[in-house]
Structures are given as structure tokens and as C-alpha cells.
Design a protein around this motif. Structure first.
Motif, PDB file in Angstrom:
ATOM      1  N   PRO A  80       0.809  -1.218   0.000  1.00 55.56           N
ATOM      2  CA  PRO A  80       0.000   0.000   0.000  1.00 55.56           C
ATOM      3  C   PRO A  80       0.845   1.274   0.000  1.00 55.56           C
ATOM      4  O   PRO A  80       0.883   2.031   0.975  1.00 55.56           O
ATOM      5  CB  PRO A  80      -0.806  -0.128   1.291  1.00 55.56           C
ATOM      6  N   THR A  81       1.547   1.532  -1.116  1.00 51.70           N
ATOM      7  CA  THR A  81       2.397   2.715  -1.216  1.00 51.70           C
ATOM      8  C   THR A  81       1.960   3.598  -2.377  1.00 51.70           C
ATOM      9  O   THR A  81       1.379   3.121  -3.362  1.00 51.70           O
ATOM     10  CB  THR A  81       3.871   2.324  -1.431  1.00 51.70           C
ATOM     11  N   ALA A  82       2.258   4.877  -2.250  1.00 49.82           N
ATOM     12  CA  ALA A  82       1.958   5.817  -3.331  1.00 49.82           C
ATOM     13  C   ALA A  82       2.789   5.493  -4.569  1.00 49.82           C
ATOM     14  O   ALA A  82       2.297   5.583  -5.704  1.00 49.82           O
ATOM     15  CB  ALA A  82       2.220   7.248  -2.872  1.00 49.82           C
ATOM     16  N   PRO A 107      -2.609  11.354   0.051  1.00 44.07           N
ATOM     17  CA  PRO A 107      -3.478  12.390  -0.512  1.00 44.07           C
ATOM     18  C   PRO A 107      -2.791  13.306  -1.516  1.00 44.07           C
ATOM     19  O   PRO A 107      -3.447  13.865  -2.398  1.00 44.07           O
ATOM     20  CB  PRO A 107      -3.930  13.179   0.724  1.00 44.07           C
ATOM     21  N   ASP A 108      -1.462  13.474  -1.399  1.00 45.42           N
ATOM     22  CA  ASP A 108      -0.763  14.457  -2.232  1.00 45.42           C
ATOM     23  C   ASP A 108       0.237  13.861  -3.223  1.00 45.42           C
ATOM     24  O   ASP A 108       0.447  14.415  -4.300  1.00 45.42           O
ATOM     25  CB  ASP A 108      -0.024  15.457  -1.335  1.00 45.42           C
ATOM     26  N   ALA A 109       0.847  12.752  -2.863  1.00 44.44           N
ATOM     27  CA  ALA A 109       1.928  12.201  -3.692  1.00 44.44           C
ATOM     28  C   ALA A 109       1.469  11.769  -5.078  1.00 44.44           C
ATOM     29  O   ALA A 109       2.264  11.729  -6.021  1.00 44.44           O
ATOM     30  CB  ALA A 109       2.590  11.019  -2.979  1.00 44.44           C
ATOM     31  N   LEU A 110       0.183  11.455  -5.216  1.00 43.49           N
ATOM     32  CA  LEU A 110      -0.336  10.984  -6.509  1.00 43.49           C
ATOM     33  C   LEU A 110      -0.684  12.135  -7.456  1.00 43.49           C
ATOM     34  O   LEU A 110      -1.001  11.899  -8.622  1.00 43.49           O
ATOM     35  CB  LEU A 110      -1.579  10.120  -6.295  1.00 43.49           C
ATOM     36  N   GLN A 111      -0.614  13.378  -6.959  1.00 43.08           N
ATOM     37  CA  GLN A 111      -1.098  14.519  -7.739  1.00 43.08           C
ATOM     38  C   GLN A 111      -0.454  14.654  -9.123  1.00 43.08           C
ATOM     39  O   GLN A 111      -1.174  14.817 -10.112  1.00 43.08           O
ATOM     40  CB  GLN A 111      -0.918  15.822  -6.954  1.00 43.08           C
ATOM     41  N   ALA A 133      -7.977  17.698  -3.643  1.00 39.28           N
ATOM     42  CA  ALA A 133      -8.967  18.215  -4.585  1.00 39.28           C
ATOM     43  C   ALA A 133      -8.384  18.546  -5.953  1.00 39.28           C
ATOM     44  O   ALA A 133      -9.101  18.522  -6.961  1.00 39.28           O
ATOM     45  CB  ALA A 133      -9.642  19.452  -3.993  1.00 39.28           C
ATOM     46  N   GLN A 134      -7.081  18.833  -6.022  1.00 40.56           N
ATOM     47  CA  GLN A 134      -6.440  19.158  -7.297  1.00 40.56           C
ATOM     48  C   GLN A 134      -6.148  17.906  -8.124  1.00 40.56           C
ATOM     49  O   GLN A 134      -5.818  18.001  -9.296  1.00 40.56           O
ATOM     50  CB  GLN A 134      -5.133  19.915  -7.058  1.00 40.56           C
TER      51      GLN A 134
END
Length: 347
Positions: A80-82, A107-111, A133-134
Motif C-alpha cells: 500500500p504505497t503511493a 493524498p498528495d503524492a499521486l497529484q 482536490a487538485q
């Protein structure tokens, strides 16, 4: 000279044909040409493999997508890692899928990867564990985070008589849904009626059974006066149930949280877990499938007030969610000795 020229020309033509054949073969194998039968392709990426909750969620997604006449692509990394999810997102972008539904490990690393997907026309939504949200157009939420956090504190308080030490056994420290629920637990504990309850630690089992078992054992060793454990993760609560059973701690350390009825039935029936909560993970995936279809068809764009019909779940509306928007499934459901026999046969 003429023969020599013709010889070079022949060699050039042979190499050109080989190169063309090689390029054609490469394109056919890459998946760039889209689905061969003309169906749209909808992908879901869960946190990791071997997670029964995730398997049910992907089943619901597949059910919805196939009912709509499309192709469902189900993916999950081993860990379960980004980083592992990013690799899968990049693969899906190269395959030019129509939509990606992501249960975020961070929440952010996949952006960057998800924005790249959206920039190429792929509709992106998150479900269960949100990305920022972005990084998505809309989020599919299981239930109101406030209600989920509050109800678990109410439950453990009743179980331990409103007094004593409690701990939380969570999934990963980056899981947005877990963190939101835990924050609400902490807010609820500020109520004067919970003044005699002490939250001693939030432990993380990373949604891995062995690690969740180890973390539960560590909590029991570190806090010999521990009265209750809240595990807002299906893997964690089942692992804690096993540890408490094996150690004969029924009625000494109480357990509640979010669990699958099929996995928790034995612990509820034995009294190790008095009761717990959840929603139907099949419905979460099912709702995400219909939401993805609505995005691809541009029935919705992800803005507040958008409405669409989600198959058997009926009409759903897009509502505000901090900086972004979300679609809510419903309220958490209580499972106890009175209904667990019925529900353990369902999921």
C-alpha cells in the motif's frame, strides 16, 4: 555501380520494412489503440492486494461498469504505497483508459500522475480514501466523516463504562479517510462527558494483517491497563479480534471499529467485539462506477449540485467537500449479535 546501388537499395528497403513491422507490433501490444470491441474502459486502483474490503469494493465497481456495457480494469499493488500506485496510473495513462478511480495511499503524492491523466482527457475520481482536490474531479465517500468518528467514540465509551485508556489501530498514516475519522474522534473526546477516557496512542498496521497483529500486541504490552481498542479499518479490527481472542481478553479489552461482517462474525458472536460499524463496500465501488460513467458522459463535471442516477442506489448529488466535492453513500451501519448472522452471508 548500378548493381551496387541496387544492392544498397534492396538492403535499405528490407530494413525499412522490418522497422515498420516492429513499430506496428509495438503499438498493438501497448494498448494505445483502445479497447478492441469498442467498449469504454474504466479502471479502479485499490490500495493493495489481499484486502477483502478492497476486493468487495472492486467487485461493486466491476458490477456497475459491466451493467453499463463497459469494460472494468481492476488493479492493486502488492504493497500500500503511493509509489506503487503511481506506476499503475502511468500504465493506465499509456493505455488511454477513459476513467481512473483511485483509492489513494497518499493524498498528495499521486497529484502529478493524476493531473497528467486529467490533462490527457482521462476522467479521475477518488473513492474511499481521497486524494487532494487538485488530483480528482470528485470523491465518492462512504459516509459522513463526522458521524463515523463520533459513533466509534460513543461505542467504546459505552463498552468501557466511560472510563479508562483506549487506543486506535489505524491503517496507514497517510490514509485521508482514516485521518479524518481519527481527528473527529479526538474532537469528540473533548466533550466533558468523555473526560475520564484517555486516548493513549494511534498505532498503524498499514492495512497488513501481520503488522496489525503485531501493533495490537504492542499496544497490549505497552499499556497493560488498556480498556478499549478502536480499529477503523477492516484489516485492523479482524487482526485485533484474533489477538484479543487468543489472549483470552474478552471483557477485559473491548473492541469496536469498522469491519466486514463475514470476517467479524465470530468475534461478535463470541462477545470479543460487542458491536462495530461499516457500510457496504460493494456499494461504495458500485457508486464509484456510476459516478465515473457520469463523468465520462459529462452528465456531471464534479461541481456542487450535479446530479445523476447511480443504478440501484438511485439519484445522487455532488456536494461540497472542503476545497473539492464529493458524493456521499450514506450513514454508517451498526452490526451486533442481533443481525450479524444475516449480514455475514452478504459480505
Amino acid at each position: 555501380m548500378k548493381k551496387l546501388f541496387l544492392g544498397f537499395l534492396s538492403i535499405f528497403l528490407v530494413f525499412s520494412m522490418l522497422a515498420a513491422c516492429s513499430q506496428t507490433s509495438s503499438n498493438e501490444g501497448s494498448g494505445d489503440s483502445g479497447s478492441k470491441d469498442g467498449k469504454k474502459r474504466f479502471a479502479i486502483v485499490f490500495k493493495n492486494t489481499g484486502n477483502p474490503y478492497g476486493e468487495k469494493q472492486m467487485d461493486g465497481f466491476k458490477q456497475a461498469i459491466e451493467a453499463l456495457g463497459h469494460e472494468a480494469i481492476l488493479k492493486a499493488p502488492d504493497q500500500p504505497t503511493a509509489e506503487a500506485q503511481i506506476q499503475m496510473i502511468e500504465e493506465l495513462i499509456s493505455q488511454k483508459v477513459d476513467s481512473i478511480a483511485i483509492v489513494g495511499n497518499d493524498p498528495d503524492a499521486l497529484q502529478p500522475a493524476l493531473k497528467k491523466a486529467m490533462d490527457q482527457g482521462i476522467k479521475v475520481l477518488s473513492l474511499d480514501s481521497a486524494v487532494n482536490a487538485q488530483s480528482r474531479m470528485v470523491h465518492v465517500n462512504q459516509a459522513d466523516p463526522v458521524a463515523i468518528g463520533r459513533v466509534q467514540i460513543e461505542a467504546i465509551s459505552e463498552m468501557i463504562g466511560g472510563k479508562g485508556q483506549i487506543a486506535v489501530l489505524s491503517a496507514t498514516s497517510q490514509a485521508t479517510n482514516q485521518n479524518a475519522w481519527i481527528e473527529q474522534m479526538k474532537e469528540t473526546l473533548k466533550d466533558p462527558k468523555y473526560k475520564d477516557i484517555e486516548l493513549v496512542k494511534v498505532a498503524y498496521g498499514d492495512d497488513l494483517r501481520d503488522k496489525s497483529v503485531s501493533e495490537t500486541e504492542a499496544l497490549l504490552k505497552s499499556y497493560p491497563d488498556l480498556k478499549g481498542i478502536i480499529a477503523p479499518t477492516t484489516v485492523g479490527i479482524a487482526a485485533a479480534g484474533k489477538v484479543l481472542t487468543d489472549k483470552g481478553l474478552k471483557d477485559k479489552v473491548h473492541l469496536t471499529g469498522l469491519g466486514l461482517p463475514s470476517e467479524m462474525a465470530e468475534y461478535i458472536e463470541s462477545g470479543v467485539c460487542d458491536w462495530m460499524y461499516l457500510w457496504n463496500p460493494i456499494d461504495v465501488g458500485y457508486l464509484a462506477g456510476y459516478a465515473a460513467d457520469a463523468l465520462v458522459n459529462e452528465t456531471i463535471t464534479g461541481k456542487v449540485g450535479d446530479k445523476f442516477t447511480a443504478g440501484d442506489l438511485g439519484e445522487k448529488e455532488v456536494v461540497e467537500d472542503g476545497d473539492g466535492t464529493q458524493i456521499m453513500l450514506g450513514d454508517p451501519f451498526k452490526f451486533d449479535a442481533s443481525n450479524i448472522a444475516e449480514w455475514k452471508e452478504v459480505y
